[in-house]
Write an enzyme that holds these catalytic residues in place. Structure first.
Site, PDB file in Angstrom:
ATOM      1  N   ILE A 416      -4.566  82.688  -8.636  1.00  0.00           N
ATOM      2  CA  ILE A 416      -4.552  84.054  -9.145  1.00  0.00           C
ATOM      3  C   ILE A 416      -4.184  85.041  -8.043  1.00  0.00           C
ATOM      4  O   ILE A 416      -3.462  86.019  -8.276  1.00  0.00           O
ATOM      5  CB  ILE A 416      -5.928  84.362  -9.761  1.00  0.00           C
ATOM      6  CG1 ILE A 416      -6.139  83.491 -11.013  1.00  0.00           C
ATOM      7  CG2 ILE A 416      -6.073  85.841 -10.104  1.00  0.00           C
ATOM      8  CD1 ILE A 416      -7.578  83.300 -11.403  1.00  0.00           C
ATOM      9  N   ASP A 417      -4.651  84.786  -6.826  1.00  0.00           N
ATOM     10  CA  ASP A 417      -4.372  85.686  -5.711  1.00  0.00           C
ATOM     11  C   ASP A 417      -2.878  85.732  -5.422  1.00  0.00           C
ATOM     12  O   ASP A 417      -2.284  86.811  -5.292  1.00  0.00           O
ATOM     13  CB  ASP A 417      -5.144  85.204  -4.486  1.00  0.00           C
ATOM     14  CG  ASP A 417      -5.593  86.347  -3.589  1.00  0.00           C
ATOM     15  OD1 ASP A 417      -5.475  87.514  -3.999  1.00  0.00           O
ATOM     16  OD2 ASP A 417      -6.090  86.070  -2.487  1.00  0.00           O
ATOM     17  N   ASP A 418      -2.259  84.548  -5.294  1.00  0.00           N
ATOM     18  CA  ASP A 418      -0.819  84.514  -5.045  1.00  0.00           C
ATOM     19  C   ASP A 418      -0.051  85.159  -6.184  1.00  0.00           C
ATOM     20  O   ASP A 418       0.918  85.889  -5.954  1.00  0.00           O
ATOM     21  CB  ASP A 418      -0.354  83.064  -4.876  1.00  0.00           C
ATOM     22  CG  ASP A 418      -0.470  82.607  -3.442  1.00  0.00           C
ATOM     23  OD1 ASP A 418       0.486  82.804  -2.687  1.00  0.00           O
ATOM     24  OD2 ASP A 418      -1.530  82.070  -3.078  1.00  0.00           O
ATOM     25  N   GLU A 421      -0.134  88.973  -5.960  1.00  0.00           N
ATOM     26  CA  GLU A 421       0.673  89.506  -4.860  1.00  0.00           C
ATOM     27  C   GLU A 421       2.166  89.268  -5.083  1.00  0.00           C
ATOM     28  O   GLU A 421       2.996  90.101  -4.701  1.00  0.00           O
ATOM     29  CB  GLU A 421       0.225  88.893  -3.531  1.00  0.00           C
ATOM     30  CG  GLU A 421      -1.146  89.352  -3.074  1.00  0.00           C
ATOM     31  CD  GLU A 421      -1.212  90.836  -2.772  1.00  0.00           C
ATOM     32  OE1 GLU A 421      -0.245  91.377  -2.203  1.00  0.00           O
ATOM     33  OE2 GLU A 421      -2.231  91.471  -3.116  1.00  0.00           O
ATOM     34  N   HIS A 492      -6.936  92.430  -5.711  1.00  0.00           N
ATOM     35  CA  HIS A 492      -5.485  92.227  -5.788  1.00  0.00           C
ATOM     36  C   HIS A 492      -5.005  92.208  -7.232  1.00  0.00           C
ATOM     37  O   HIS A 492      -3.921  92.716  -7.543  1.00  0.00           O
ATOM     38  CB  HIS A 492      -5.112  90.928  -5.076  1.00  0.00           C
ATOM     39  CG  HIS A 492      -5.343  90.963  -3.599  1.00  0.00           C
ATOM     40  ND1 HIS A 492      -5.553  89.833  -2.838  1.00  0.00           N
ATOM     41  CD2 HIS A 492      -5.419  92.013  -2.725  1.00  0.00           C
ATOM     42  CE1 HIS A 492      -5.728  90.172  -1.580  1.00  0.00           C
ATOM     43  NE2 HIS A 492      -5.664  91.495  -1.491  1.00  0.00           N
TER      44      HIS A 492
END
Length: 675
Positions: A416-418, A421, A492
């Site tokens: 989810i973070d990638d 971003e 993020h």
């Protein structure tokens, strides 16, 4: 691409995205300089210095881009990666002299004066890392009588010997008879039979732990022992009694309960029905093989790959089997060979993460949105989109796929973070095929929203991966084994949703509410994937302001006050990894480029551009920049498991300072109209 660190500094004490593919206006910007070096009228000396530093950093980062469009810095962890790589090759009978010599050269250079090895730069010695490094050097031919080896052995004995090391270290030793399998926690392959709703099923574990535990169930069942090439008596406090008995914890607590369960599982190991065990191990093998990535690795990370290779080998896969051959070749790609002949093993590789962060940094530093480097980066990121279902669907069945992983190949585990971003990066670039970008962004945003946990926040890989039981197991002493929501990932996502025009969406609102409810009492936010409160706060403030919270909001003012209070006297910011265990280290540590940038990114988002802390921080970045436009950063500012596994992302020292300088010079990126 290889980067090096400066090993001169030591430990220090406590204190020393635009929403369309056009170039949108920015929030709170003050024009100062273009990349051609021209200075706007009235710009101060600091503004000029910041603009020059940004220009040099842009040039440095552009020069590091791969011809295919991606960026990747070295991902440095600790010597257990190198030691376990040698032990794997010794176990399989494929250890060669060149690999051993190169790995030993790297391991020796990481040893501390007292004989121990740390798990992060400037950190204290760590027992398990020291045991594994010592064994690796014994494999390389270093004799116990050598001064550096004698110091290491004495250090280990003084801290309880091998018996006090973590379970994973003792598993490696058991593979060669240096430790008894009977003295390790039992991990039966029948674990795979537990249904997905049952406590302690494999999907209760975070994906990194799950991928490691499944192959280890086979290893635990098989209990292999290869001939030991030498004894290790010097690492025991008493070689005659290497594992003295310890009393059980009270049965009324989790520790005591699981200790007694482990004793029962050891009994079961002796009486397990052969047909049932064989079926369980075959199920584990099928699970492992089905999750092998196209490049031969598992999950894009080294530990699951190592144990998967061992498990499959124990089940009869010879080294020339395509699965095994691809797996071993993938492990070779984790090796970074230095110019001096040393060899460092990366635990993982971070091209998607590095590429989206580099794209954001360059765009925020004024690079034209249709610059060929940015377009090429977007092309590569679009090709990396994952459009097939993975294990995340166990908790979110029916959710259409559409996300990005961290690594070159990890289709089963996009994170989810990638994804958040990457979407922020895609929106900063004017791509010649906007329809393709729009479709990818739509899929990514839909998938990310679908991965929201019940409380309103987001974890990294799975939704609602919050069971407290896995961390209680005697086996799980190697770090975090679950994937609960965190402030940095949630921030993020909220920032991405704001740039997608979804700031008023109820799901975004739940994320904001979670962030506000989880602010620390000192005004900061916890950093799960970066060190630590500086990272968490640097993630949250840009998200809250992008989502429309006024900079006068009490939560934002408390965070601004905290950042000002922990700024170092030299103008930078730093936070040591010991802050995860010791409150005295919170917000304290040697100034680093990446952490200074995180603090500046937060303060700039909070409208503090002309404040004293921001000006001192920008001055520190400009003054510490190297002639080639880069920054040096030996300190570890990334987190795998808080305290237990630390990371030095070699590109962090480039992308985050450039992002901060770009926003100081050009102003904040502004959420646009969205879709």
């Amino acid at each position: 691409m290889t980067a090096t660190t400066d090993g001169s500094a030591g430990a220090v004490g406590p204190r020393a995205a635009a929403a369309s593919t056009t170039n949108e206006p920015r929030r709170g910007g003050a024009a100062a300089s273009g990349l051609d070096g021209t200075i706007a009228p009235g710009a101060s000396g600091l503004d000029e210095a910041a603009a020059r530093a940004a220009e040099r950093a842009v040039g440095h980062l552009l020069a590091r881009q791969d011809p295919e469009g991606w960026w990747k810095g070295d991902l440095e962890t600790n010597v257990t990666m190198d030691a376990e790589d040698l032990l794997l090759r010794q176990f399989l009978g494929i250890l060669d002299a060149d690999t051993t010599r190169a790995a030993a050269l790297h391991i020796r250079r990481q040893q501390r004066e007292d004989g121990a090895w740390a798990t992060f730069y400037g950190g204290p010695g760590e027992l398990s890392a020291t045991v594994e490094a010592y064994v690796a050097l014994r494999l390389a031919g270093d004799l116990p009588e050598a001064p550096h080896m004698a110091r290491a052995a004495a250090w280990v004995r003084a801290r309880g010997g091998i018996a006090a090391a973590r379970v994973f270290t003792r598993i490696w030793l058991a593979l060669f008879g240096w430790w008894r399998w009977e003295d390790l926690p039992e991990l039966p392959p029948e674990l795979l039979f537990l249904p997905k709703w049952f406590p302690l099923n494999i999907y209760d574990f975070g994906c990194w732990a799950r991928q490691t535990i499944v192959p280890l169930t086979v290893v635990s069942a098989k209990r292999p022992v290869r001939p030991a090439p030498f004894p290790l008596d010097e690492l025991h406090t008493d070689p005659a009694r290497p594992n003295p008995a310890r009393p059980l914890a009270p049965a009324t607590g989790w520790d005591g309960l699981f200790q007694r369960l482990d004793k029962a599982l050891h009994v079961y190991h002796r009486v397990a029905p052969r047909a049932l065990r064989r079926t369980a191990m075959n199920l584990a093998a099928r699970w492992i093989v089905e999750r092998q990535e196209n490049d031969g690795c598992w999950g894009g990370i080294q530990p699951p790959a190592v144990y998967s290779v061992i498990a499959l080998h124990l089940l009869g896969y010879d080294l020339q089997h395509p699965v095994m051959r691809a797996g071993l070749e993938s492990l070779d790609r984790f090796a970074v060979w230095r110019e001096d002949g040393s060899r460092m093993i990366e635990a993982c590789q971070s091209p998607v993460w590095d590429t989206c962060l580099a794209t954001i940094a360059l765009a925020d530093a004024g690079l034209d949105p249709d610059h060929p480097a940015l377009v090429k980066a977007v092309d590569w990121m679009l090709d990396e989109e994952i459009t097939r279902t993975g294990d995340w669907a166990v908790r979110r069945p029916g959710l259409p796929p559409g996300g990005w992983a961290f690594e070159f190949h990890n289709d089963n585990y996009p994170d989810i973070d990638d994804t958040a971003e990457v979407l922020l990066a895609l929106r900063r670039v004017s791509h010649p095929d906007p329809a393709r970008v729009e479709a990818a962004v739509a899929r990514g945003a839909r998938w990310t929203l679908g991965m929201q946990s019940r409380g309103g926040a987001w974890g990294a890989f799975d939704a609602d991966n919050t069971s407290v039981l896995p961390n209680k197991l005697p086996f799980c002493d190697f770090g975090e084994v679950i994937d609960p929501p965190s402030a940095d990932v949630t921030a993020h996502v909220v920032e991405m949703l704001a740039f997608e025009g979804l700031a008023k969406d109820p799901r975004t609102g739940r994320g904001i509410e979670w962030l506000l409810a989880n602010q620390e009492s000192n005004g900061a936010w916890f950093g799960r994937w970066g060190v630590n409160l500086v990272y968490g706060t640097g993630s949250v403030l840009p998200a809250l302001t992008a989502a429309g919270l006024p900079v006068s909001h009490p939560a934002i003012r408390r965070a601004v006050g905290w950042l000002g209070a922990v700024q170092n006297e030299d103008g930078g910011w730093g936070e040591d990894l010991r802050s995860y265990q010791d409150d005295e280290w919170i917000g304290r540590g040697a100034s680093t480029a990446s952490q200074t940038a995180w603090a500046l990114i937060a303060l700039l988002a909070a409208g503090e551009r002309d404040s004293g802390p921001v000006r001192r921080g920008v001055a520190w970045l400009a003054e510490t920049q190297r002639e080639d436009g880069s920054w040096d950063e030996p300190y570890f500012t990334g987190t795998g498991f808080p305290w237990d596994f630390s990371i030095n992302y070699h590109l962090y020292r480039q992308v985050f300072p450039l992002t901060a300088l770009g926003r100081y010079v050009y102003g904040e990126p502004s959420p646009g109209k969205g879709r």
